[in-house]
Design an enzyme around this catalytic site. Structure first.
Site, PDB file in Angstrom:
ATOM      1  N   ASP A  52       2.185   0.464   0.473  1.00  0.00           N
ATOM      2  CA  ASP A  52       1.598   1.525  -0.356  1.00  0.00           C
ATOM      3  C   ASP A  52       0.249   1.915   0.249  1.00  0.00           C
ATOM      4  O   ASP A  52      -0.624   1.072   0.428  1.00  0.00           O
ATOM      5  CB  ASP A  52       1.413   1.006  -1.775  1.00  0.00           C
ATOM      6  CG  ASP A  52       1.068   2.118  -2.765  1.00  0.00           C
ATOM      7  OD1 ASP A  52       0.408   3.095  -2.351  1.00  0.00           O
ATOM      8  OD2 ASP A  52       1.453   2.006  -3.934  1.00  0.00           O
TER       9      ASP A  52
ATOM     10  N   ASN B 285       2.292 -11.888  -5.200  1.00  0.00           N
ATOM     11  CA  ASN B 285       1.290 -11.053  -4.545  1.00  0.00           C
ATOM     12  C   ASN B 285       0.910 -11.784  -3.259  1.00  0.00           C
ATOM     13  O   ASN B 285       0.180 -12.774  -3.289  1.00  0.00           O
ATOM     14  CB  ASN B 285       0.075 -10.863  -5.453  1.00  0.00           C
ATOM     15  CG  ASN B 285      -0.991  -9.974  -4.837  1.00  0.00           C
ATOM     16  OD1 ASN B 285      -0.965  -9.683  -3.644  1.00  0.00           O
ATOM     17  ND2 ASN B 285      -1.931  -9.536  -5.652  1.00  0.00           N
TER      18      ASN B 285
ATOM     19  N   ASP C 109       4.282   5.134   8.191  1.00  0.00           N
ATOM     20  CA  ASP C 109       4.382   6.550   8.537  1.00  0.00           C
ATOM     21  C   ASP C 109       3.069   7.274   8.256  1.00  0.00           C
ATOM     22  O   ASP C 109       2.994   8.499   8.414  1.00  0.00           O
ATOM     23  CB  ASP C 109       5.525   7.219   7.770  1.00  0.00           C
ATOM     24  CG  ASP C 109       5.407   7.033   6.258  1.00  0.00           C
ATOM     25  OD1 ASP C 109       4.677   6.114   5.827  1.00  0.00           O
ATOM     26  OD2 ASP C 109       6.045   7.799   5.505  1.00  0.00           O
TER      27      ASP C 109
ATOM     28  N   LYS D  51      -6.829   6.694  -2.355  1.00  0.00           N
ATOM     29  CA  LYS D  51      -8.225   6.821  -2.776  1.00  0.00           C
ATOM     30  C   LYS D  51      -9.055   5.650  -2.257  1.00  0.00           C
ATOM     31  O   LYS D  51      -8.595   4.506  -2.230  1.00  0.00           O
ATOM     32  CB  LYS D  51      -8.314   6.903  -4.300  1.00  0.00           C
ATOM     33  CG  LYS D  51      -7.653   8.141  -4.884  1.00  0.00           C
ATOM     34  CD  LYS D  51      -7.765   8.174  -6.391  1.00  0.00           C
ATOM     35  CE  LYS D  51      -7.100   9.417  -6.969  1.00  0.00           C
ATOM     36  NZ  LYS D  51      -7.172   9.460  -8.445  1.00  0.00           N
TER      37      LYS D  51
ATOM     38  N   ASP E 146       9.314 -10.928   5.085  1.00  0.00           N
ATOM     39  CA  ASP E 146       9.088  -9.495   4.886  1.00  0.00           C
ATOM     40  C   ASP E 146       8.208  -9.328   3.659  1.00  0.00           C
ATOM     41  O   ASP E 146       8.646  -9.554   2.532  1.00  0.00           O
ATOM     42  CB  ASP E 146      10.417  -8.754   4.708  1.00  0.00           C
ATOM     43  CG  ASP E 146      10.234  -7.246   4.707  1.00  0.00           C
ATOM     44  OD1 ASP E 146       9.298  -6.767   5.369  1.00  0.00           O
ATOM     45  OD2 ASP E 146      11.038  -6.547   4.053  1.00  0.00           O
TER      46      ASP E 146
END
Length: 323
Positions: A193, A168, A229, A197, A115
């Site tokens: 996330d 990361n 979403d 922008k 995950d």
């Protein structure tokens, strides 16, 4: 002639603001200010801390019944972390060397489910209880969350098959996992996330480097589960896996099952200036398969529970490794 026209324009302007008209405008302005003040002082529908906590407990009991989260919360301290961390922090740009898997998992040769961006860790823990024959790895860049998730794994009794690691994934996924002794069967990227922008899109998890690493690591027939979403983010992830995967993935059979998906208006994600001319001219084909209506894994994430509770759509794609 020009002077006469200007004079007429001035007369029209003056006439437009007759005393009665000015009075009407002043009355409307006063009414607007009054309504704004009233809305500022009007108390919104309040919810007490007890009601909020009760609602969260009901959601947790329904979404992750195998974890007994009230007990986990009572036996571990709360954690406060920044919601957004910069993945370009220097320490997160150094590839992590291969891990010592025999010291991490009791049975290191089991199939591995990963995950990426696991957050608080409820999903990996619940997935481990659902797939007892698997090892599960949760990756995130917020160490405090993973420390608590590790404590939860011990309390749940699955510390031998669940591991959390600060990394990361865009930089370190391949270097970490290239030495894993068993098959890598499932990789999840869920509600990342969005980095709205355009200049911050380089911070998104799904980048060409990550797609190429997943293509190398995933066992034949392995699965990649993507969901968000935010439709634009879901489209971007799906398109990146189709383009940069170079034929390593295909849409999973679950998308072709009757009443399994839904369709939305086709959306084109604006290419980045650094993209090649071929990428900018390329047309995706996977959009014809639509989005999965339900989570095929049967285990939700925290964001998924919140989104469904608000009756908002979730855009899901399940891919299968073809090589």
């Amino acid at each position: 002639m020009q002077q006469r026209c200007c004079a007429n324009i001035r007369l029209l302007r003056v006439g437009a603001f007759s005393p009665s008209h000015i009075k009407l405008r002043q009355h409307r302005a006063a009414s607007t200010v009054a309504s704004k003040d009233a809305s500022l002082h009007q108390s919104p529908p309040s919810i007490t801390q007890h009601q909020r906590q009760s609602r969260i407990q009901r959601q947790e009991a329904t979404a992750w019944p195998s974890l007994d989260l009230p007990r986990l919360h009572s036996q571990t301290p709360g954690v406060r972390v920044r919601q957004h961390l910069n993945p370009f922090t220097p320490t997160l740009q150094v590839p992590i060397p291969p891990l010592n898997w025999d010291s991490i998992y009791k049975h290191a040769g089991r199939p591995l489910a990963i995950d990426i961006g696991c957050g608080p860790g409820r999903f990996p823990l619940a997935l481990a209880t659902k797939l007892p024959a698997y090892n599960v790895l949760g990756i995130d860049i917020r160490g405090k969350l993973l420390d608590r998730a590790t404590a939860w794994a011990k309390l749940v009794g699955c510390a031998d098959s669940v591991h959390f690691h600060v990394a990361n994934a865009t930089v370190s996924l391949y270097s970490m996992l290239s030495s894993y002794p068993g098959p890598i069967d499932l990789i999840n990227i869920q509600f990342p996330d969005p980095h709205w922008k355009m200049r911050n899109r380089k911070k998104r998890i799904v980048q060409p480097q990550l797609v190429e690493a997943v293509a190398k690591l995933l066992a034949a027939g392995g699965r990649v589960f993507l969901q968000s979403d935010v439709q634009e983010v879901a489209v971007s992830m799906r398109d990146d896996f189709e383009y940069y995967g170079k034929g390593a993935f295909s849409i999973a059979p679950e998308h072709s099952q009757q009443d399994a998906g839904f369709y939305t208006d086709q959306m084109t994600v604006a290419p980045l200036s650094r993209d090649s001319l071929d990428r900018q001219a390329w047309k995706p084909t996977w959009q014809e398969s639509g989005w999965l209506l339900h989570n095929p894994l049967g285990v939700p994430t925290e964001r998924e529970v919140h989104t469904i509770d608000n009756s908002s759509p979730v855009y899901r794609v399940l891919l299968t490794a073809t090589q």
